[in-house]
Design an enzyme around this catalytic site. Structure first.
Site, PDB file in Angstrom:
ATOM      1  N   TRP A 197       0.884  -1.138  -0.054  1.00 18.76           N
ATOM      2  CA  TRP A 197       0.182   0.063   0.040  1.00 18.76           C
ATOM      3  C   TRP A 197       0.942   1.368  -0.112  1.00 18.76           C
ATOM      4  CZ3 TRP A 197      -4.074  -1.487  -1.975  1.00 18.76           C
ATOM      5  CH2 TRP A 197      -4.581  -2.559  -1.736  1.00 18.76           C
ATOM      6  N   ASP A 224      -2.099   6.656   6.293  1.00 16.51           N
ATOM      7  CA  ASP A 224      -3.121   5.617   5.669  1.00 16.51           C
ATOM      8  C   ASP A 224      -3.270   4.688   6.825  1.00 16.51           C
ATOM      9  OD1 ASP A 224      -4.274   3.661   4.670  1.00 16.51           O
ATOM     10  OD2 ASP A 224      -3.019   3.192   3.132  1.00 16.51           O
ATOM     11  N   LYS A 264     -12.278  -2.075   6.090  1.00 15.99           N
ATOM     12  CA  LYS A 264     -11.430  -2.765   6.924  1.00 15.99           C
ATOM     13  C   LYS A 264     -11.918  -2.715   8.393  1.00 15.99           C
ATOM     14  CE  LYS A 264      -8.531  -3.882   3.755  1.00 15.99           C
ATOM     15  NZ  LYS A 264      -7.758  -2.550   2.995  1.00 15.99           N
TER      16      LYS A 264
END
Ligand code: PLP
Length: 354
Positions: free
Chosen positions: A100, A167, A191
């Site tokens: 990511w 993030d 998530k």
């Protein structure tokens, strides 16, 4: 049979949230209308959006501290470029801790210079880099607090005078942090918060003053702040479901209470992993994630036995990401201790067989 959902994302949500969300699709609060067929400008939805935004800030302890919460679309992946479009004027610093982070760096490269401050690529991202220096004068420093794929998690965050952007897709609302050290936090809902389709962005108002570039309306944070996250039709179902999860979190006692449960779940799992010779962990101990545990089986012949036992016990989503292999147990907020117990029992049973 009860299912034990260890999926990395989209992931498990509280049962009560699913029931209320399903009800609202048919009839929102006894109005006789569906959540997904009413105007997003109706008082009913405007109050849902307002509550979701303020509850997100309240849970993070950022209410009244100069932050704005937004529910945007395009997933965390759009934040990779939106962050850079809005704030990368010259040079941004990135700590590369996995897939990511790497994607965020690639997108930022379209807008300015990307400085890799540190990377754990040399060991396939099995650890969190430490001890690097961060130069002064960066537009921002970007981190990924929890590395969903590799199972590592920042326990401490680097100090910098530059704005700190994080993030937090896979560990938001899972642990207490000094959230005010961050200038912008973003997280895809799927998530730990709700269904895919909404992305929570928490941005410090002061950061918006640092925008140098002209940015088109939809990708401009200022647009969404000035329109109370209702510039265009918001993703009404993901926002409402996220609100239900936030209310559930508050009922549990907030982040502090859920963090305790998360710690207990992770301890139960990792104690078994560390003691059981049939299993081996992927991430380095001091950096391993409380949310996503990555592991493998040392004896190949036992893999199908383990997988079959998991399947029979109703365990779902345990397979590791292809870039790591092995297995991954994601233990998000809504996963019960009992589910971790079922997995741990299978692991110790396998040791007896092996
Ligand atoms: C899943 C994930 C993403 C990507 O999110 P999308 O909403 O699918 O774009 C980004 N960062 C982290 C840490 C993730 O876990």
């Amino acid at each position: 049979m009860k299912k034990h959902n260890f999926s990395a994302g989209p992931c498990i949500l509280p049962k009560s949230v699913l029931l209320q969300a399903a009800e609202a699709v048919q009839d929102l609060d006894g109005s006789g209308l569906s959540l997904i067929e009413i105007s997003h400008r109706s008082p009913a939805f405007v109050s849902i959006m307002e509550e979701a935004r303020s509850l997100a800030l309240e849970m993070l302890g950022l209410e009244g501290k100069g932050y704005q919460a937004l529910f945007l679309q395009g997933g965390a992946s759009t934040q990779f470029l939106m962050v850079a479009y809005n704030f990368l004027n010259t040079r941004g610093g990135y700590v590369n801790t996995g897939t990511w982070s790497s994607k965020a760096m690639k997108e930022a490269g379209f807008f300015g210079e990307v400085l890799e401050l540190a990377s754990s690529k040399d060991k396939n991202f099995a650890y969190i880099p430490k001890g690097y220096t961060i130069p002064e004068g960066l537009d921002y420093v970007h981190l990924t607090s929890n590395n969903t794929i590799f199972g590592t998690q920042f326990k401490e965050f680097p100090k910098t005078n530059s704005p700190l952007i994080c993030d937090m897709s896979s560990d938001i609302f899972s642990r207490e942090l000094a959230f005010s050290q961050f200038d912008l936090i973003y997280a895809g809902a799927q998530k730990n918060m709700g269904p895919a389709g909404a992305t929570l962005v928490v941005v410090k108002e002061e950061l918006l003053d640092k925008m140098a570039r002209e940015v088109p309306s939809m990708l401009n944070y200022k647009t969404h702040v000035s329109k109370d996250s209702m510039f265009n039709t918001p993703p009404v179902f993901p926002v409402y479901t996220s609100l239900l999860t936030l209310r559930w979190l508050k009922e549990q006692g907030g982040i502090a209470a859920i963090e305790e449960v998360n710690e207990r779940k992770a301890n139960l799992f990792y104690s078994e992993l560390d003691l059981n010779p049939v299993f081996t962990g992927f991430a380095e101990k001091e950096d391993r994630s409380v949310m996503n545990a990555t592991f493998d089986i040392t004896v190949d012949e036992l893999k199908p036995v383990f997988e079959k036992a998991c399947e029979s016990a109703g365990i779902n989503g345990i397979k590791g990401h292809r870039s790591v292999g092995g297995y991954r147990a994601s233990m998000y907020n809504a996963l019960g201790m009992d589910s971790v117990g079922v997995l741990v029992d299978i692991m110790s049973e396998l040791e007896r067989k092996g």
